[in-house]
Design a protein around this motif. Structure first.
Motif, PDB file in Angstrom:
ATOM      1  N   ARG A  25      36.667  31.665  51.391  1.00 51.71           N
ATOM      2  CA  ARG A  25      37.763  30.942  52.037  1.00 51.71           C
ATOM      3  C   ARG A  25      37.507  30.907  53.544  1.00 51.71           C
ATOM      4  O   ARG A  25      37.267  31.933  54.164  1.00 51.71           O
ATOM      5  CB  ARG A  25      39.091  31.613  51.751  1.00 51.71           C
ATOM      6  CG  ARG A  25      40.289  30.892  52.358  1.00 51.71           C
ATOM      7  CD  ARG A  25      41.584  31.527  51.903  1.00 51.71           C
ATOM      8  NE  ARG A  25      41.740  31.454  50.458  1.00 51.71           N
ATOM      9  CZ  ARG A  25      42.757  32.007  49.803  1.00 51.71           C
ATOM     10  NH1 ARG A  25      43.682  32.676  50.460  1.00 51.71           N
ATOM     11  NH2 ARG A  25      42.850  31.896  48.493  1.00 51.71           N
ATOM     12  N   SER A  48      26.389  36.940  51.692  1.00 52.68           N
ATOM     13  CA  SER A  48      26.932  38.264  51.397  1.00 52.68           C
ATOM     14  C   SER A  48      25.849  39.236  50.952  1.00 52.68           C
ATOM     15  O   SER A  48      25.956  40.440  51.182  1.00 52.68           O
ATOM     16  CB  SER A  48      28.020  38.149  50.335  1.00 52.68           C
ATOM     17  OG  SER A  48      29.143  37.431  50.837  1.00 52.68           O
ATOM     18  N   THR A  95      36.073  34.594  54.169  1.00 55.70           N
ATOM     19  CA  THR A  95      36.286  35.761  53.318  1.00 55.70           C
ATOM     20  C   THR A  95      35.108  35.955  52.376  1.00 55.70           C
ATOM     21  O   THR A  95      34.225  35.088  52.258  1.00 55.70           O
ATOM     22  CB  THR A  95      37.562  35.598  52.488  1.00 55.70           C
ATOM     23  OG1 THR A  95      37.351  34.550  51.524  1.00 55.70           O
ATOM     24  CG2 THR A  95      38.757  35.256  53.357  1.00 55.70           C
ATOM     25  N   ASN A 148      34.750  42.487  53.707  1.00 57.08           N
ATOM     26  CA  ASN A 148      35.778  41.521  53.344  1.00 57.08           C
ATOM     27  C   ASN A 148      35.618  40.281  54.225  1.00 57.08           C
ATOM     28  O   ASN A 148      34.769  39.447  53.998  1.00 57.08           O
ATOM     29  CB  ASN A 148      37.158  42.146  53.476  1.00 57.08           C
ATOM     30  CG  ASN A 148      38.265  41.239  52.962  1.00 57.08           C
ATOM     31  OD1 ASN A 148      37.988  40.213  52.329  1.00 57.08           O
ATOM     32  ND2 ASN A 148      39.499  41.585  53.228  1.00 57.08           N
ATOM     33  N   VAL A 149      36.401  40.191  55.269  1.00 60.70           N
ATOM     34  CA  VAL A 149      36.344  39.013  56.132  1.00 60.70           C
ATOM     35  C   VAL A 149      35.264  39.198  57.202  1.00 60.70           C
ATOM     36  O   VAL A 149      35.123  40.268  57.778  1.00 60.70           O
ATOM     37  CB  VAL A 149      37.701  38.758  56.809  1.00 60.70           C
ATOM     38  CG1 VAL A 149      37.645  37.508  57.680  1.00 60.70           C
ATOM     39  CG2 VAL A 149      38.799  38.636  55.770  1.00 60.70           C
ATOM     40  N   THR A 171      36.659  32.104  60.533  1.00 59.96           N
ATOM     41  CA  THR A 171      36.545  33.267  59.661  1.00 59.96           C
ATOM     42  C   THR A 171      36.197  32.816  58.250  1.00 59.96           C
ATOM     43  O   THR A 171      36.488  31.671  57.859  1.00 59.96           O
ATOM     44  CB  THR A 171      37.841  34.084  59.617  1.00 59.96           C
ATOM     45  OG1 THR A 171      38.907  33.267  59.121  1.00 59.96           O
ATOM     46  CG2 THR A 171      38.209  34.623  60.991  1.00 59.96           C
ATOM     47  N   ASP A 181      35.242  43.056  58.638  1.00 57.88           N
ATOM     48  CA  ASP A 181      36.046  44.129  58.045  1.00 57.88           C
ATOM     49  C   ASP A 181      35.175  44.802  56.988  1.00 57.88           C
ATOM     50  O   ASP A 181      34.924  44.227  55.933  1.00 57.88           O
ATOM     51  CB  ASP A 181      37.317  43.575  57.426  1.00 57.88           C
ATOM     52  CG  ASP A 181      38.272  43.033  58.466  1.00 57.88           C
ATOM     53  OD1 ASP A 181      39.062  42.136  58.131  1.00 57.88           O
ATOM     54  OD2 ASP A 181      38.218  43.494  59.622  1.00 57.88           O
TER      55      ASP A 181
END
Length: 120
Positions: free
Chosen positions: A56, A73, A52, A32-33, A50, A98
């Motif tokens: 974001r 990612s 996401t 996730n983050v 940070t 996370d």
């Protein structure tokens, strides 16, 4: 088991630049983050930036306009481009993520930290 490994710290003169990278590995079902934190000796760890999974981004006010966080990612990586560095930003920088891993449980993982030293 999930591991985060940072790279790219070092010594730089005030006004200079450094790029930090972090790769997450292990049994990863999703992240996730992801983010970067820093800790000056004697101080609490503070968030730097940070990002996401949806892209974001949030920055600490002190680094806006000078630092850029990015994420790949597909490769489970997050990077932090730091420009116009200041001596007071000397700290250990930590990668954070996370991660959903074994058992489909999301947990927060930390890297071992990388030292950034900005000389005046």
């Amino acid at each position: 088991q999930v591991q985060l490994v940072e790279s790219g710290g070092g010594l730089v003169q005030a006004g200079g630049s450094l790029r930090l990278s972090c790769v997450a590995s292990g049994r990863i079902f999703g992240i996730n983050v992801m983010g970067w934190y820093r800790q000056i000796p004697g101080n609490e760890r503070e968030v730097v930036a940070t990002i996401t999974g949806g892209g974001r981004i949030n920055y600490a006010d002190s680094v806006k306009g000078r630092f850029t966080i990015s994420r790949d990612s597909a490769r489970n990586t997050v990077s932090l481009q730091m420009n116009s560095l200041k001596p007071e930003e000397t700290a250990v920088y930590y990668c954070n993520a996370d991660v959903t891993s074994t058992g489909w449980v999301m947990r927060t993982y930390w890297g071992q930290g990388t030292q950034v030293t900005v000389s005046s």
